[in-house]
Design an enzyme around this catalytic site. Structure first.
Site, mmCIF file in Angstrom:
data_model
loop_
_atom_site.group_PDB
_atom_site.id
_atom_site.type_symbol
_atom_site.label_atom_id
_atom_site.label_comp_id
_atom_site.label_asym_id
_atom_site.label_seq_id
_atom_site.Cartn_x
_atom_site.Cartn_y
_atom_site.Cartn_z
ATOM 1 N N LEU A 33 73.265 76.196 1.949
ATOM 2 C CA LEU A 33 74.623 77.094 2.039
ATOM 3 C C LEU A 33 75.139 78.046 3.453
ATOM 4 O O LEU A 33 73.914 78.419 3.553
ATOM 5 C CB LEU A 33 74.562 77.241 0.323
ATOM 6 C CG LEU A 33 73.955 76.853 -0.557
ATOM 7 C CD1 LEU A 33 73.664 77.285 -1.823
ATOM 8 C CD2 LEU A 33 75.546 75.936 -0.596
ATOM 9 N N HIS A 34 76.682 78.530 3.157
ATOM 10 C CA HIS A 34 76.656 79.683 3.436
ATOM 11 C C HIS A 34 77.689 80.653 3.187
ATOM 12 O O HIS A 34 77.537 80.425 1.828
ATOM 13 C CB HIS A 34 77.444 78.873 5.124
ATOM 14 C CG HIS A 34 78.407 78.301 4.911
ATOM 15 N ND1 HIS A 34 79.388 78.503 4.013
ATOM 16 C CD2 HIS A 34 78.724 76.902 5.171
ATOM 17 C CE1 HIS A 34 80.294 77.252 4.152
ATOM 18 N NE2 HIS A 34 79.590 76.085 4.901
ATOM 19 N N GLY A 36 80.466 80.712 2.722
ATOM 20 C CA GLY A 36 82.162 79.843 1.827
ATOM 21 C C GLY A 36 80.871 79.729 0.607
ATOM 22 O O GLY A 36 81.759 80.057 -0.398
ATOM 23 N N HIS A 37 80.086 79.034 1.114
ATOM 24 C CA HIS A 37 79.497 78.642 -1.058
ATOM 25 C C HIS A 37 79.258 79.966 -1.565
ATOM 26 O O HIS A 37 79.664 79.884 -2.541
ATOM 27 C CB HIS A 37 78.017 77.669 -0.464
ATOM 28 C CG HIS A 37 78.381 76.542 0.400
ATOM 29 N ND1 HIS A 37 78.134 76.673 1.512
ATOM 30 C CD2 HIS A 37 78.730 75.114 -0.373
ATOM 31 C CE1 HIS A 37 77.879 75.317 1.665
ATOM 32 N NE2 HIS A 37 78.330 74.494 0.827
ATOM 33 N N GLY A 147 86.447 75.078 -3.050
ATOM 34 C CA GLY A 147 86.649 75.768 -1.553
ATOM 35 C C GLY A 147 87.837 74.525 -1.282
ATOM 36 O O GLY A 147 88.433 73.533 -1.011
ATOM 37 N N GLN A 153 90.001 67.627 -1.334
ATOM 38 C CA GLN A 153 89.221 66.850 -2.232
ATOM 39 C C GLN A 153 89.949 67.982 -3.992
ATOM 40 O O GLN A 153 89.592 67.143 -4.922
ATOM 41 C CB GLN A 153 87.859 67.159 -1.756
ATOM 42 C CG GLN A 153 86.753 68.005 -2.586
ATOM 43 C CD GLN A 153 85.370 68.191 -2.408
ATOM 44 O OE1 GLN A 153 84.405 67.044 -1.634
ATOM 45 N NE2 GLN A 153 84.607 69.749 -2.163
HETATM 46 P P1 AMP Z 1 80.414 71.443 0.706
HETATM 47 O O1 AMP Z 1 78.872 71.240 0.512
HETATM 48 O O2 AMP Z 1 80.652 71.085 1.759
HETATM 49 O O3 AMP Z 1 80.652 69.696 -0.058
HETATM 50 O O4 AMP Z 1 80.839 72.096 0.241
HETATM 51 C C1 AMP Z 1 80.835 72.382 -1.515
HETATM 52 C C2 AMP Z 1 81.853 73.699 -1.474
HETATM 53 O O5 AMP Z 1 82.507 74.586 -1.003
HETATM 54 C C3 AMP Z 1 83.024 72.998 -1.383
HETATM 55 O O6 AMP Z 1 84.363 72.791 -2.590
HETATM 56 C C4 AMP Z 1 84.241 72.797 -0.567
HETATM 57 O O7 AMP Z 1 85.246 73.439 -0.468
HETATM 58 C C5 AMP Z 1 83.357 74.751 -0.327
HETATM 59 N N1 AMP Z 1 83.376 74.907 0.894
HETATM 60 C C6 AMP Z 1 82.831 74.491 1.881
HETATM 61 N N2 AMP Z 1 82.725 75.898 3.345
HETATM 62 C C7 AMP Z 1 84.130 76.160 2.480
HETATM 63 C C8 AMP Z 1 84.454 77.701 3.259
HETATM 64 N N3 AMP Z 1 84.316 77.698 4.835
HETATM 65 N N4 AMP Z 1 85.385 78.838 2.566
HETATM 66 C C9 AMP Z 1 85.818 78.583 1.414
HETATM 67 N N5 AMP Z 1 84.505 77.668 0.469
HETATM 68 C C10 AMP Z 1 84.539 76.503 0.950
#
Ligand code: AMP
Length: 293
Positions: A33-34, A36-37, A147, A153
């Site tokens: 997680l970062h 964004g999450h 996101g 998606q």
């Molecule tokens: P992931 O772990 O990459 O499957 O992402 C999980 C959720 O976090 C998804 O809904 C992504 O769209 C969202 N997400 C990932 N990166 C970002 C970001 N930089 N800004 C906003 N949401 C994000």
């Protein structure tokens, strides 16, 4: 915050919350997680009494030659971020907990998945829809947070929820970026220092397209060409796609009007990165600081 590995534990906890009259938010993730999450979790915490984060590298959404084995994982760090953001439950199942070996059911969406990432990653959205539907059935949230980073998606999940009558509100959240504009992503960790510098070409090129549209350009082909042209100035970049589509149907459009998604996927070295901007029906765009222009 509790960390649980079984579906039964999630159900038990959520049932208790519901008996107490609490609303429930879900943030599905693949972990590592970062910020964004974190923005999704914080928004969910604001809008719900209890928040569940799922942390699961879902094997069914990876193609045979993709990065399932090397996808970064760090549960301890993820738990810290979730706790700090205010989540109550972290669901971290093993693949065997999520999938029966002899399973025969999956979700296949006919529209919306043919273009963009669906074209380059043929099994991807079936895997995403199936795992998200399962998480919806396990957690039964009132709201789920996705996101705009993964804009196709988000459109696909909204459509699935509509078509299959899930009683869940889908909340789209703006893209969180690094200071130089690169969209935050767990996959950014694959980049060498040189590639990391080159990766700024994605957001920089999108910005050129965004500015053309802001100045009144309506010809999607011209905007697309300008974006492609700028990406090709970066020797480490190789375009997978640059497309301008309707955000509702994910079908290519020729005139920029209404709800428009400009989406790109670009290899920087061996790492495939995606980015986009959304121009909504009201003529709003999001700039690199996530501010509506
Ligand atoms: P992931 O772990 O990459 O499957 O992402 C999980 C959720 O976090 C998804 O809904 C992504 O769209 C969202 N997400 C990932 N990166 C970002 C970001 N930089 N800004 C906003 N949401 C994000």
């Amino acid at each position: 915050m509790q960390i649980v590995k079984t579906i039964e534990e999630v159900r038990k906890e959520v049932k208790q919350w519901k008996r107490e009259g609490f609303s429930v938010g879900l943030v599905p993730t693949m972990g590592f997680l970062h910020e964004g999450h974190k923005s999704l979790i914080e928004r969910a915490v604001k809008e719900n009494d209890r928040v569940v984060v799922s942390d699961f590298v879902n094997p069914t959404q990876f193609g045979p030659t993709e990065d399932l084995a090397s996808y970064p994982r760090d549960l301890e760090r993820d738990a810290k971020l979730c706790r700090e953001a205010g989540a109550m439950l972290l669901f971290h199942p093993e693949p065997e907990e999520m999938y029966f070996q002899d399973r025969t059911t999956s979700i296949n969406m006919e529209g919306l998945t043919k273009e963009l990432c669906g074209k380059s990653r043929p099994v991807h959205f079936s895997g995403v829809c199936t795992v998200v539907a399962k998480l919806f059935n396990i957690v039964t949230p009132d709201r789920a947070y996705f996101g705009e980073k993964d804009a196709q998606q988000l459109a696909v999940i909204k459509r699935m929820v509509r078509d299959l009558n899930f009683d869940i509100e889908i909340v789209g959240c703006p893209i969180i970026r690094e200071e130089d504009g690169l969209a935050k992503s767990s996959r950014n960790t694959y980049l060498s220092p040189e590639e990391r510098k080159a990766a700024v070409i994605l957001s920089q090129s999108l910005k050129i397209g965004q500015e053309m549209i802001a100045q009144g350009e309506k010809d999607a082909r011209k905007v697309k060409e300008a974006i492609v042209q700028n990406i090709t100035t970066e020797p480490l970049a190789k375009i997978d796609y640059v497309e301008i589509v309707s955000f509702d149907t994910i079908e290519p459009i020729s005139t920029i009007e209404g709800s428009v998604l400009t989406a790109i996927a670009v290899y920087i070295g061996k790492t495939r990165l995606i980015d986009n901007f959304i121009l909504s029906g009201k003529g709003e765009t999001y700039d690199n600081n996530n501010v509506k222009r």
